[in-house]
Design an enzyme around this catalytic site. Structure first.
Site, PDB file in Angstrom:
ATOM      1  N   ALA A 165       0.860  -1.175   0.000  1.00 55.51           N
ATOM      2  CA  ALA A 165       0.000   0.000   0.000  1.00 55.51           C
ATOM      3  C   ALA A 165       0.902   1.232   0.000  1.00 55.51           C
ATOM      4  O   ALA A 165       2.092   1.137   0.322  1.00 55.51           O
ATOM      5  CB  ALA A 165      -0.868  -0.019   1.248  1.00 55.51           C
ATOM      6  N   GLY A 194       0.431  -5.128   0.634  1.00 57.58           N
ATOM      7  CA  GLY A 194      -0.661  -5.080  -0.330  1.00 57.58           C
ATOM      8  C   GLY A 194      -0.269  -5.674  -1.671  1.00 57.58           C
ATOM      9  O   GLY A 194      -1.119  -6.209  -2.392  1.00 57.58           O
ATOM     10  N   GLU A 223      -0.805  -9.219  -1.323  1.00 61.02           N
ATOM     11  CA  GLU A 223      -2.254  -9.459  -1.246  1.00 61.02           C
ATOM     12  C   GLU A 223      -2.886  -9.440  -2.643  1.00 61.02           C
ATOM     13  O   GLU A 223      -3.755 -10.252  -2.957  1.00 61.02           O
ATOM     14  CB  GLU A 223      -2.898  -8.423  -0.321  1.00 61.02           C
ATOM     15  CG  GLU A 223      -2.495  -8.687   1.139  1.00 61.02           C
ATOM     16  CD  GLU A 223      -2.949  -7.602   2.091  1.00 61.02           C
ATOM     17  OE1 GLU A 223      -2.659  -6.409   1.821  1.00 61.02           O
ATOM     18  OE2 GLU A 223      -3.584  -7.924   3.100  1.00 61.02           O
ATOM     19  N   GLU A 259       3.821  -5.710   7.139  1.00 58.58           N
ATOM     20  CA  GLU A 259       2.980  -4.706   7.799  1.00 58.58           C
ATOM     21  C   GLU A 259       3.303  -4.502   9.270  1.00 58.58           C
ATOM     22  O   GLU A 259       3.300  -3.369   9.760  1.00 58.58           O
ATOM     23  CB  GLU A 259       1.495  -5.070   7.647  1.00 58.58           C
ATOM     24  CG  GLU A 259       0.925  -4.784   6.268  1.00 58.58           C
ATOM     25  CD  GLU A 259       1.110  -5.924   5.278  1.00 58.58           C
ATOM     26  OE1 GLU A 259       1.954  -6.810   5.528  1.00 58.58           O
ATOM     27  OE2 GLU A 259       0.406  -5.936   4.260  1.00 58.58           O
TER      28      GLU A 259
HETATM   29  C1  3H9 Z   1       0.519  -2.448   3.233  1.00 53.46           C
HETATM   30  O1  3H9 Z   1       0.764  -2.856   2.145  1.00 53.46           O
HETATM   31  C2  3H9 Z   1      -0.832  -2.550   3.898  1.00 53.46           C
HETATM   32  C3  3H9 Z   1      -1.788  -3.477   3.193  1.00 53.46           C
HETATM   33  O2  3H9 Z   1      -1.712  -4.774   3.720  1.00 53.46           O
HETATM   34  C4  3H9 Z   1      -3.207  -3.060   3.444  1.00 53.46           C
HETATM   35  C5  3H9 Z   1      -3.769  -2.009   2.640  1.00 53.46           C
HETATM   36  C6  3H9 Z   1      -5.237  -1.912   2.790  1.00 53.46           C
HETATM   37  N1  3H9 Z   1       4.669   3.463   0.136  1.00 53.46           N
HETATM   38  O3  3H9 Z   1      13.376   1.567   0.393  1.00 53.46           O
HETATM   39  P1  3H9 Z   1      13.783   2.357  -0.800  1.00 53.46           P
HETATM   40  C7  3H9 Z   1       9.426   4.815  -1.230  1.00 53.46           C
HETATM   41  S1  3H9 Z   1       1.704  -1.646   4.156  1.00 53.46           S
HETATM   42  C8  3H9 Z   1       5.145   4.661  -0.225  1.00 53.46           C
HETATM   43  O4  3H9 Z   1      14.917   3.298  -0.647  1.00 53.46           O
HETATM   44  P2  3H9 Z   1      14.804   0.020  -2.142  1.00 53.46           P
HETATM   45  C9  3H9 Z   1      10.488   5.221  -0.248  1.00 53.46           C
HETATM   46  O5  3H9 Z   1      10.002   6.144   0.693  1.00 53.46           O
HETATM   47  C10 3H9 Z   1       3.100  -1.546   3.092  1.00 53.46           C
HETATM   48  N2  3H9 Z   1       6.431   4.869  -0.536  1.00 53.46           N
HETATM   49  O6  3H9 Z   1      14.052   1.419  -2.058  1.00 53.46           O
HETATM   50  C11 3H9 Z   1      11.516   5.826  -1.179  1.00 53.46           C
HETATM   51  O7  3H9 Z   1      11.075   7.135  -1.538  1.00 53.46           O
HETATM   52  P3  3H9 Z   1      12.088   8.301  -1.992  1.00 53.46           P
HETATM   53  C12 3H9 Z   1       3.857  -2.798   3.057  1.00 53.46           C
HETATM   54  C13 3H9 Z   1       7.263   3.835  -0.484  1.00 53.46           C
HETATM   55  O8  3H9 Z   1      14.932  -0.300  -3.573  1.00 53.46           O
HETATM   56  C14 3H9 Z   1      11.430   4.945  -2.408  1.00 53.46           C
HETATM   57  O9  3H9 Z   1      10.145   4.322  -2.341  1.00 53.46           O
HETATM   58  N3  3H9 Z   1       5.041  -2.633   2.261  1.00 53.46           N
HETATM   59  C15 3H9 Z   1       6.832   2.557  -0.111  1.00 53.46           C
HETATM   60  O10 3H9 Z   1      16.004   0.027  -1.264  1.00 53.46           O
HETATM   61  C16 3H9 Z   1      12.483   3.876  -2.487  1.00 53.46           C
HETATM   62  O11 3H9 Z   1      12.488   3.117  -1.283  1.00 53.46           O
HETATM   63  C17 3H9 Z   1       6.223  -2.263   2.772  1.00 53.46           C
HETATM   64  O12 3H9 Z   1       6.356  -2.071   3.959  1.00 53.46           O
HETATM   65  C18 3H9 Z   1       5.463   2.384   0.201  1.00 53.46           C
HETATM   66  N4  3H9 Z   1       4.960   1.181   0.553  1.00 53.46           N
HETATM   67  O13 3H9 Z   1      13.777  -1.024  -1.498  1.00 53.46           O
HETATM   68  C19 3H9 Z   1       7.357  -2.153   1.795  1.00 53.46           C
HETATM   69  N5  3H9 Z   1       7.876   1.709  -0.146  1.00 53.46           N
HETATM   70  O14 3H9 Z   1      12.833   7.734  -3.155  1.00 53.46           O
HETATM   71  C20 3H9 Z   1       8.260  -1.051   2.146  1.00 53.46           C
HETATM   72  C21 3H9 Z   1       8.919   2.437  -0.542  1.00 53.46           C
HETATM   73  O15 3H9 Z   1      11.192   9.407  -2.310  1.00 53.46           O
HETATM   74  N6  3H9 Z   1       9.295  -0.826   1.171  1.00 53.46           N
HETATM   75  N7  3H9 Z   1       8.568   3.723  -0.738  1.00 53.46           N
HETATM   76  O16 3H9 Z   1      12.968   8.504  -0.795  1.00 53.46           O
HETATM   77  C22 3H9 Z   1      10.438  -1.527   1.120  1.00 53.46           C
HETATM   78  O17 3H9 Z   1      10.655  -2.441   1.886  1.00 53.46           O
HETATM   79  C23 3H9 Z   1      11.471  -1.086   0.117  1.00 53.46           C
HETATM   80  O18 3H9 Z   1      11.113   0.202  -0.328  1.00 53.46           O
HETATM   81  C24 3H9 Z   1      11.613  -1.984  -1.128  1.00 53.46           C
HETATM   82  C25 3H9 Z   1      12.591  -1.311  -2.134  1.00 53.46           C
HETATM   83  C26 3H9 Z   1      12.195  -3.336  -0.683  1.00 53.46           C
HETATM   84  C27 3H9 Z   1      10.310  -2.203  -1.803  1.00 53.46           C
END
Ligand code: 3H9
Length: 692
Positions: A61, A100, A103, A123
């Site tokens: 999400a 998400g 999901e 999450e």
């Molecule tokens: C969820 O999904 C809830 C659902 O179950 C329910 C819904 C109803 N959103 O980490 P990076 C941005 S909860 C917005 O350096 P990498 C981050 O801020 C979510 N922004 O990259 C950064 O921005 P900027 C569950 C996000 O390649 C840029 O992307 N998911 C999100 O080292 C790059 O990030 C997670 O918790 C996001 N969800 O790693 C996943 N994610 O460039 C969280 C990232 O402006 N994310 N950004 O500074 C990660 O673990 C890593 O970002 C990922 C990539 C492994 C994907």
């Protein structure tokens, strides 16, 4: 954001492009629902591949939407729409399918993944639980035990493991698009598999949930979300799909607005902002492909291991052959420890060790890109090291000091090419602790500062830029922590009560236990240096304990007594007598956990605000990262600055005023009063003056 639809014969490829991580924004959710309807209506389409552009599959999400009211279409409905599609959807996963994103993939009829991909439900790390069927579909697909691991731990699994669990149907090595289209063709004519939501709930052994609860509670400590995720999984296994979905959604929405989720979200964004400070945008870092460490003590060996773990060849320099051997043995001990604990294969440890060369000849460093000095904390000794480095290293080699208290400007004074010099302050054990304070001097070149940040990335550490002052950010605040802890002793709170209160707040250890573990002599040495500079450090009890040679666990006693072979702290009569003597004539008062925590934490915030005002830290969130990653501040509290803001800075000021009136803390700084009036650090005057 774009969602494009391309035809490959009877297979359609739906490509999501929503950089940076294809997060499920409102626009993307809408587009996915529309794509389902469009493709359902098209009789030529036999199967659909859902694939993503850029570095990853849908990573979840959009976390930045979490502070706002949810906008339709809601994700559970999007997943339900995909699951109800008349054509089989195949999720083609590369990078990460998280939260998400996973999901959505669970809504698809099939999942295929690149061998390098990972899948997970992280999450709980954001203080929430999955909110779009993750806890309800996952146990139906992979069984309760594996679902509990994924959803309560939050760590992803690799594609191969996911295949073993039944989470993905095929692993693709090579071209994901072509492989997924081929897979889609192979299933196009088959009947649609039973949607996961229609599948039977898995049976579990008697006592399964009770023992899972114990294990999850022990690991989660004070974090709420993991146990809530477990409750949701249990519900999924004990009721029908619709009831379980309602329970999950309700829990998700309640947690989404919780204090812990706000704190964890704050840390999530702070950690992602830290490696890319806007002031270094466009600066190309100096290249670092080889490194050396001067000094093979605990710190030097830890730094050498951290550099090796990041793949750099390392030279370890000591003063003579015997010291070189000791230094190499210290590095080897780190790897032996990892092997013993099962964290590293022996072959990997051997390969790491093979990349560390030792020597006592600075001539070995003639072509090294980065040299980090980690010798004794003495200006004369350190300057002598840099004089030698200055003579032998390439003029563009980056030279760094790991000093924790000395002035890097003074250390580098007089070296050739001072623009290549900076402070890189690691935290012990350096191969484990995530924090790296990066301390430029007045002469540090931008590309050298940028090299410090690039190095942190390479080392998987959290970099925080710190200005020059005694203790930089972290240890300067630590001094206040310790001084406040002693003030408490002098006004009626015994060490045990202070430590217990800080544990109750969420720290892994109280200030006195921590000093007993690390040794009281280090701080005593720093106070001596401070006195020599004309300062008057406040440590009336610690000074007396050091005079009694009570340096902590290593001497059998410090703030507590220790029985031989037993690390559990016992209240000490000697210490009680020392405190009583030091407290003579001071007013005594009753303390409870909350007031003890206030008397320690809020003065830390006061000092941190001064640190911001002086631009020793550039952002309040950086200070939070320092305390979380260098000092064990609970992540779910968001760091001291977030904690203070969440509590209300006006209240923080009021409590500090009261403590100051009793002589138990310094009065709130002008900056803190201004930030309180402005409603926060980032919105307020302190933050603004610091470039936010
Ligand atoms: C969820 O999904 C809830 C659902 O179950 C329910 C819904 C109803 N959103 O980490 P990076 C941005 S909860 C917005 O350096 P990498 C981050 O801020 C979510 N922004 O990259 C950064 O921005 P900027 C569950 C996000 O390649 C840029 O992307 N998911 C999100 O080292 C790059 O990030 C997670 O918790 C996001 N969800 O790693 C996943 N994610 O460039 C969280 C990232 O402006 N994310 N950004 O500074 C990660 O673990 C890593 O970002 C990922 C990539 C492994 C994907």
């Amino acid at each position: 954001m774009t969602v494009t639809i391309a035809r490959e014969g009877s297979v359609v490829v739906v490509t999501v492009e929503n950089p940076p991580v294809n997060a499920l924004s409102q626009a993307l959710r809408q587009a996915l629902v529309e794509a389902v309807a469009e493709l359902d209506a098209d009789s030529r389409v036999k199967a659909v591949v859902l694939i993503c552009a850029g570095r990853t599959f849908i990573a979840g999400a959009d976390v930045s939407e979490f502070g706002k009211p949810p906008q339709p279409p809601h994700l559970p409905d999007v997943v339900a729409a995909i699951e109800a599609a008349k054509k089989p959807w195949v999720a083609a996963i590369h990078g990460s399918a998280l939260g998400g994103g996973l999901e959505v993939a669970l809504g698809c009829a099939y999942r295929v993944a690149l061998v390098s991909a990972s899948l997970g439900l992280p999450e709980v790390k954001l203080g929430i639980i999955p909110g779009a069927g993750g806890t309800v579909r996952l146990p139906r697909l992979i069984g309760a035990a594996a679902a509990v691991d994924l959803a309560t731990g939050g760590s992803p699994v690799g594609a191969k493991k996911a295949e073993g669990l039944g989470l993905v149907d095929a692993v693709i090595d090579g071209d994901l698009r072509a492989g997924s289209i081929a897979f889609a063709e192979s299933i196009a004519e088959k009947p649609l598999p039973l949607p996961i939501s229609h599948r039977a709930v898995p049976a579990v052994e008697a006592g399964f949930w009770e023992s899972a609860e114990k294990a999850v509670a022990a690991k989660a400590k004070r974090e709420i979300a993991p146990l809530r995720a477990l409750a949701s999984l249990r519900k999924a296994c004990e009721t029908d799909f619709a009831d379980a979905m309602a329970f999950e959604r309700e829990t998700f929405l309640a947690l989404r607005g919780s204090e812990q989720a706000a704190a964890l979200r704050h840390v999530f964004f702070a950690e992602r902002a830290a490696p890319r400070p806007p002031e270094l945008a466009g600066v190309t870092p100096r290249d670092i492909r080889s490194a050396a460490v001067i000094g093979g003590g605990t710190m030097g060996a830890g730094i050498a291991a951290a550099l090796r773990d990041a793949g750099l060849p390392v030279v370890l320099i000591e003063r003579d052959a015997a010291a070189v051997e000791r230094g190499l043995a210290n590095v080897r001990a780190i790897y032996d420890g990892s092997v013993k604990r099962g964290r590293m294969a022996q072959a990997v440890a051997d390969q790491r060790m093979a990349g560390v060369t030792g020597g006592d000849d600075y001539g070995l460093l003639a072509d090294t890109d980065l040299v980090i000095e980690a010798v004794f904390e003495d200006l004369v000794v350190k300057r002598a090291v840099f004089e030698k480095l200055s003579a032998v290293c390439r003029s563009d080699a980056v030279l760094a000091t790991n000093t924790s208290y000395l002035d890097p400007g003074a250390i580098s004074n007089g070296i050739a090419h001072p623009e290549r010099f900076l402070g890189l302050h690691f935290f012990s054990p350096a191969h484990v602790m995530k924090l790296l304070e990066i301390v430029p001097t007045e002469t540090t070149a931008p590309e050298v500062l940028a090299a410090g940040f690039a190095l942190a990335r390479q080392l998987a550490k959290i970099p925080v830029r710190a200005g020059i002052c005694d203790g930089f950010i972290g240890n300067r605040i630590l001094k206040v922590t310790r001084a406040q802890a002693e003030r408490l002793l002098l006004s009626g709170a015994p060490p045990l009560a202070v430590d217990a209160a800080m544990r109750a707040f969420g720290l892994p250890m109280g200030p006195f236990e921590a000093q007993d573990l690390g040794g009281l002599d280090i701080a005593a040495f720093q106070r001596k240096a401070a006195r020599e500079r004309g300062e008057t450090p406040f440590a009336p009890v610690a000074e007396r304990l050091c005079a009694l040679q009570r340096f902590g666990q290593k001497t059998g006693g410090g703030w507590y007594d220790y029985q031989p072979g037993d690390r559990s702290p016992q209240p000490s009569e000697t210490v009680a007598a020392v405190i009583a003597e030091a407290a003579t004539g001071r007013p005594q008062r009753a303390w409870d956990d909350a007031s003890i925590a206030d008397a320690i934490l809020l003065p830390m915030v006061n000092e941190a605000t001064r640190i911001l005002e002086e631009r020793v830290a550039l952002r309040a969130a950086d200070i939070d990262l320092v305390k979380i990653h260098g000092y064990g501040f609970p992540r779910w509290r968001g760091g001291p600055m977030h904690y203070a803001e969440a509590r209300g800075l006006a209240e923080v000021v009021a409590v500090l005023d009261r403590l100051a009136a009793e002589g138990l803390a310094e009065a709130p700084s002008e900056g803190l009063r201004r930030a309180a009036a402005a409603g926060g650090f980032s919105a307020g005057t302190v933050g603004k003056r610091c470039g936010l």
